[in-house]
Design an enzyme around this catalytic site. Structure first.
Site, PDB file in Angstrom:
ATOM      1  N   HIS A 122       0.837  -1.198   0.000  1.00 41.48           N
ATOM      2  CA  HIS A 122       0.000   0.000   0.000  1.00 41.48           C
ATOM      3  C   HIS A 122       0.879   1.258   0.000  1.00 41.48           C
ATOM      4  O   HIS A 122       1.825   1.357   0.788  1.00 41.48           O
ATOM      5  CB  HIS A 122      -0.912  -0.002   1.230  1.00 41.48           C
ATOM      6  N   GLU A 124       0.489   4.121   1.231  1.00 38.80           N
ATOM      7  CA  GLU A 124       0.604   4.793   2.540  1.00 38.80           C
ATOM      8  C   GLU A 124       1.741   4.164   3.343  1.00 38.80           C
ATOM      9  O   GLU A 124       2.554   4.856   3.956  1.00 38.80           O
ATOM     10  CB  GLU A 124      -0.712   4.677   3.331  1.00 38.80           C
TER      11      GLU A 124
END
Ligand code: SF4
Length: 280
Positions: A122, A124
């Site tokens: 991901h 993030e």
């Protein structure tokens, strides 16, 4: 047919803030870009594109202009590159994501091995990890912790969308691997609150619609949570995908939406179902 809209459906604080910042930046500089999509909503990205804001894969192709940093953050090297190129930076990183980045940085500087609880793929998480030095490990489960080297000091930080249960399990495993553990609970409850509410609603209705980007992890998670309680659960991105056959014999329909779903799309869905009601 009764339509019940979840109270917490749609934009969370961080996504709302990032979207506002992006729309405010539109038109101020004729060369305005985002690094990756600003949020996981193709419709918002499309709207920004119509205002001249283009999503880039990397900063390689630009030498000047304004770069908007997306809500779930970017890697530190991208910020450094933007500074080196003297780009105008609009940092729309959600403050909760920023906190996680700062904790990784300070833990790493203080000599802790850092365990980031989350999904390694991901963006993030990739952004959060980039703020540490060499000893940063991404783990998705307690099992992953067993593969880590022994460390004297372990710092734990979580991807903002992780479940508290998973963080707790991983911290327990870390206790077996390090002498000193420092834990920062960087979970943002926007996701958990949406999931709890959606779960409750799904149990009360005969059909459940989850609105959000097909590429949005939090929307897909909402879908899973609802499907557990309501087998007639459908994922749509826009009102255009609604299939009227879903509502045969349905008395109550519940609607929720991922944290990156704009209000105008939710309104369109509610209106379309309202019109179906009238034509019954
Ligand atoms: S879910 Fe939480 S951390 Fe993520 S953008 Fe929204 S408010 Fe920020």
């Amino acid at each position: 047919m009764e339509v019940i809209l979840a109270k917490q459906a749609g934009f969370c604080f961080g996504v709302k803030r990032a979207t506002q910042m992006a729309f405010e930046a539109a038109g101020k500089d004729h060369k305005t870009y985002t690094l990756g999509p600003i949020i996981h909503s193709p419709q918002v990205v499309g709207k920004l594109a119509s205002l001249g804001i283009r999503a880039l894969d990397s900063l390689e192709d630009i030498e000047d202009g304004t770069i908007i940093i997306r809500s779930h953050g970017v890697e530190q090297r991208d910020i450094n590159e933007a500074k080196r190129k003297d780009l105008n930076i609009v940092d729309a990183t959600c403050p909760f994501v920023k906190k996680a980045q700062e904790h990784v940085k300070s833990l790493s500087e203080a000599g802790y091995g850092v365990v980031v609880v989350g999904d390694a793929d991901h963006p993030e998480v990739q952004g959060i990890v980039s703020y540490g030095k060499e000893n940063v490990f991404v783990v998705a489960s307690g099992e992953d912790v067993k593969k880590l080297p022994k460390m004297n000091k372990i710092g734990v930080v979580a991807q903002t969308t992780q479940s508290f249960e998973n963080l707790k399990n991983i911290v327990c495993e870390c206790l077996q691997r390090g002498g000193e553990i420092r834990v920062y609970n960087t979970i943002c409850d926007a996701t958990a609150v949406r999931q709890e509410e959606a779960k409750e609603l799904a149990g009360q209705v005969d059909c459940m619609l989850v609105i959000g980007g097909f590429n949005s992890a939090n929307t897909r998670r909402l879908l899973e949570v609802c499907a557990e309680f309501q087998p007639c659960t459908y994922h749509i991105e826009t009102a255009a995908e609604i299939d009227t056959s879903w509502f045969k014999d349905v008395e109550k329909v519940g609607i929720t939406a991922g944290a990156s779903t704009p209000k105008w799309i939710i309104d369109e869905v509610v209106n379309k179902i309202g019109k179906l009601n009238k034509s019954d």
